[in-house]
Design a protein around this motif. Structure first.
Motif, short mmCIF file in Angstrom:
data_model
loop_
_atom_site.label_atom_id
_atom_site.label_comp_id
_atom_site.label_asym_id
_atom_site.label_seq_id
_atom_site.Cartn_x
_atom_site.Cartn_y
_atom_site.Cartn_z
N SER A 152 0.88 -1.18 -0.03
CA SER A 152 0.13 -0.01 0.00
C SER A 152 0.89 1.22 0.00
O SER A 152 2.05 1.22 0.30
N LYS A 153 0.11 2.34 -0.29
CA LYS A 153 0.79 3.78 -0.46
C LYS A 153 0.18 4.79 0.21
O LYS A 153 -0.94 4.83 0.26
N ASN A 154 0.91 5.88 0.58
CA ASN A 154 0.16 6.88 1.37
C ASN A 154 -0.13 8.07 0.29
O ASN A 154 0.22 7.80 -0.95
N ASP A 155 -0.58 9.09 0.63
CA ASP A 155 -0.72 10.24 -0.09
C ASP A 155 0.48 10.96 -0.83
O ASP A 155 0.20 11.54 -1.84
N PHE A 156 1.41 10.64 -0.34
CA PHE A 156 2.82 11.12 -0.80
C PHE A 156 3.28 9.73 -1.76
O PHE A 156 4.76 9.90 -2.10
N ASP A 157 2.81 8.85 -2.13
CA ASP A 157 3.19 7.89 -3.00
C ASP A 157 4.22 6.80 -2.42
O ASP A 157 5.04 6.19 -2.85
N GLU A 158 4.45 7.11 -1.09
CA GLU A 158 5.48 6.35 -0.25
C GLU A 158 4.87 4.69 0.05
O GLU A 158 3.60 4.90 0.48
N LYS A 159 5.48 3.94 0.14
CA LYS A 159 5.21 2.35 0.54
C LYS A 159 4.93 2.30 1.88
O LYS A 159 5.80 2.96 2.67
N ILE A 160 3.95 1.96 2.45
CA ILE A 160 3.72 1.97 3.90
C ILE A 160 2.93 0.50 4.43
O ILE A 160 2.96 -0.12 3.44
N LEU A 161 3.48 0.46 5.65
CA LEU A 161 2.78 -0.84 6.41
C LEU A 161 1.28 -0.72 6.61
O LEU A 161 0.57 0.55 6.73
N PRO A 162 0.68 -1.80 7.12
CA PRO A 162 -0.69 -1.65 7.50
C PRO A 162 -0.82 -0.67 8.79
O PRO A 162 -2.04 -0.07 8.81
N THR A 163 0.38 -0.36 9.44
CA THR A 163 0.14 0.86 10.52
C THR A 163 0.37 2.06 10.10
O THR A 163 0.34 2.97 10.75
N SER A 164 0.64 2.24 8.46
CA SER A 164 0.56 3.65 7.93
C SER A 164 2.03 4.14 8.18
O SER A 164 2.19 5.30 7.62
N VAL A 165 2.97 3.38 8.45
CA VAL A 165 4.17 3.80 8.66
C VAL A 165 4.98 3.67 7.29
O VAL A 165 4.98 2.42 6.62
N PRO A 166 5.55 4.71 6.73
CA PRO A 166 6.45 4.37 5.56
C PRO A 166 7.49 3.79 5.74
O PRO A 166 8.54 4.02 6.49
N TRP A 167 7.49 2.66 5.24
CA TRP A 167 8.69 1.43 5.81
C TRP A 167 10.01 1.72 5.31
O TRP A 167 10.99 1.26 6.15
N ILE A 168 10.38 2.22 4.23
CA ILE A 168 11.89 2.35 3.68
C ILE A 168 12.38 3.42 4.60
O ILE A 168 13.59 3.08 5.12
N PRO A 169 11.96 4.73 4.98
CA PRO A 169 12.38 5.67 5.68
C PRO A 169 12.66 5.10 7.13
O PRO A 169 13.83 5.31 7.87
N ASN A 170 11.43 4.44 7.49
CA ASN A 170 11.77 3.94 9.03
C ASN A 170 12.81 2.82 9.17
O ASN A 170 13.57 2.68 10.02
N LEU A 171 12.96 1.88 8.08
CA LEU A 171 13.98 1.02 7.98
C LEU A 171 15.37 1.48 8.03
O LEU A 171 16.34 1.31 8.79
N VAL A 172 15.66 2.58 7.37
CA VAL A 172 16.96 3.01 7.30
C VAL A 172 17.12 3.77 8.40
O VAL A 172 18.17 4.18 8.86
N GLY A 173 16.05 4.69 8.91
CA GLY A 173 16.28 5.39 10.27
C GLY A 173 16.72 4.21 11.41
O GLY A 173 17.45 4.57 12.25
N MET A 174 16.13 2.88 11.34
CA MET A 174 16.64 2.34 12.36
C MET A 174 17.96 1.51 12.17
O MET A 174 18.84 1.35 13.06
N ILE A 175 18.34 1.50 10.83
CA ILE A 175 19.99 1.25 10.61
C ILE A 175 20.59 2.51 11.18
O ILE A 175 21.77 1.80 11.59
N THR A 176 20.40 3.51 10.90
CA THR A 176 21.12 4.46 11.57
C THR A 176 21.15 4.75 12.95
O THR A 176 22.31 4.82 13.36
N ASP A 177 20.11 4.29 13.68
CA ASP A 177 20.15 4.21 15.11
C ASP A 177 21.20 3.04 15.43
O ASP A 177 21.76 3.30 16.64
N VAL A 178 21.06 2.07 14.79
CA VAL A 178 22.10 0.91 15.46
C VAL A 178 23.44 1.42 14.78
O VAL A 178 24.31 0.84 15.71
N THR A 179 23.90 1.95 13.72
CA THR A 179 24.96 2.41 13.59
C THR A 179 25.74 3.52 14.55
O THR A 179 26.71 3.35 15.01
N LEU A 180 24.82 4.24 15.35
CA LEU A 180 25.15 5.25 16.08
C LEU A 180 24.93 4.67 17.65
O LEU A 180 24.77 5.52 18.47
#
Length: 305
Positions: free
Chosen positions: A219-247
């Motif tokens: 599914s996608k939101n109004d900004f054409d981002e791929k989202i989870l059933p929770t409405s979270v855009p998952w690609i930036p969410n994944l990269v954000g979590m990768i960033t947190d683990v890195t730091l």
């Protein structure tokens, strides 16, 4: 064999504008912390979506994915650079063959790392599985143990779990959040057992869990981002979590000679050699010596009788 070519990360522009903005912000966050190179190792069973996840992060079909070849046959490193920042993602073959952990695959992965990244670091490990796999069994624990034996327990300081096939309807009338929580906790428990993380250590091994949906039906939101059933855009969410683990303040995993050579079977029992020798002397050699001494005494006594 030539080293993988580092290409300009032009495909970041293929993402929707909202996703691009978030990704650029996250890369900027890394650079402000003097992180100019990020190396991600992707591991797990075959057919769980490792290669598709790599493609989704890069925004391009950089690793071949086929229904007739469900996994990459050998490690592949994809390298992209942007504004002085370099991203390396290493896709790997599935660790299971014939119902068992394939140690040869782990040897191949370590050899690949030694060839291309010697004395550099693994900054994040993505342990990939499926959200819609309802069971965790002993084989999962064996995979975790094999990864731990190959890369050290410390690899889990720099790890996160990635659950693919996240666009699903949970069974048994469970809410999406409850199903995700149960699935996550069962896998985290498996990791703690397989990596031999004690209760006292659990807090220091804070392993985040991310959701991914690589298919075109996401599914996608109004900004054409791929989202989870929770409405979270998952690609930036994944990269954000990768960033947190890195730091997260924990040391990255150094790719050195010790890691490349792996656990040495010849050394595993050396600490027990003194105990074995002592056992042999006390319970084998000494009793035999006593028997021989008694026999000699009896023979001598008979000769003088």
């Amino acid at each position: 064999m030539a080293a993988p070519l580092v290409k300009e990360w032009t495909t970041i522009q293929q993402f929707p504008a909202a996703t691009q903005e978030k990704l650029v912000d996250l890369l900027g966050k890394l650079k402000t912390q003097d992180v100019n190179t990020l190396t991600i190792l992707v591991m797990g069973k075959g057919g769980v979506g490792k290669s598709s996840t790599v493609n989704s992060i890069i925004g391009d079909r950089v690793v071949t994915v086929s229904a007739f070849q469900p996994e990459t046959p050998r490690p592949v490193m994809v390298s992209r650079s942007r504004s002085g920042f370099t991203l390396n993602i290493i896709d790997t073959p599935g660790l299971i063959e014939g119902g068992y952990v394939n140690d040869q695959v782990l040897d191949t992965i370590r050899s690949f790392l030694g060839r291309y990244l010697m004395m550099k670091t693994i900054d994040v490990m993505l342990y990939v599985d499926r959200l819609d796999a309802y069971r965790v069994d002993n084989l999962d624990k064996q995979i975790v143990k094999a990864i731990t034996d190959s890369f050290g327990k410390e690899i889990w300081h720099k790890a996160m779990i990635v659950l693919t096939h996240a666009q699903l309807v949970p069974p048994d009338a469970l809410s999406y959040e409850e199903f995700f929580s149960r699935r996550s906790e069962s896998l985290l428990k498996c990791v703690r057992q397989g990596a031999r993380i004690s209760k006292k250590e659990v807090q220091s091994f804070d392993i985040p869990v991310a959701l991914v949906e690589n298919s075109g039906r996401c599914s996608k939101n109004d900004f054409d981002e791929k989202i989870l059933p929770t409405s979270v855009p998952w690609i930036p969410n994944l990269v954000g979590m990768i960033t947190d683990v890195t730091l997260n303040g924990k040391k990255s995993i150094m790719i050195d000679k010790k890691l490349i050579e792996g656990p040495n079977a010849n050394d595993r029992g050396k600490i027990f050699i003194p105990l074995i020798l002592a056992f042999q002397y006390l319970f084998v050699i000494k009793p035999i010596q006593k028997l021989i001494k008694n026999d000699v005494a009896r023979e001598t006594k008979s000769a003088w009788a």
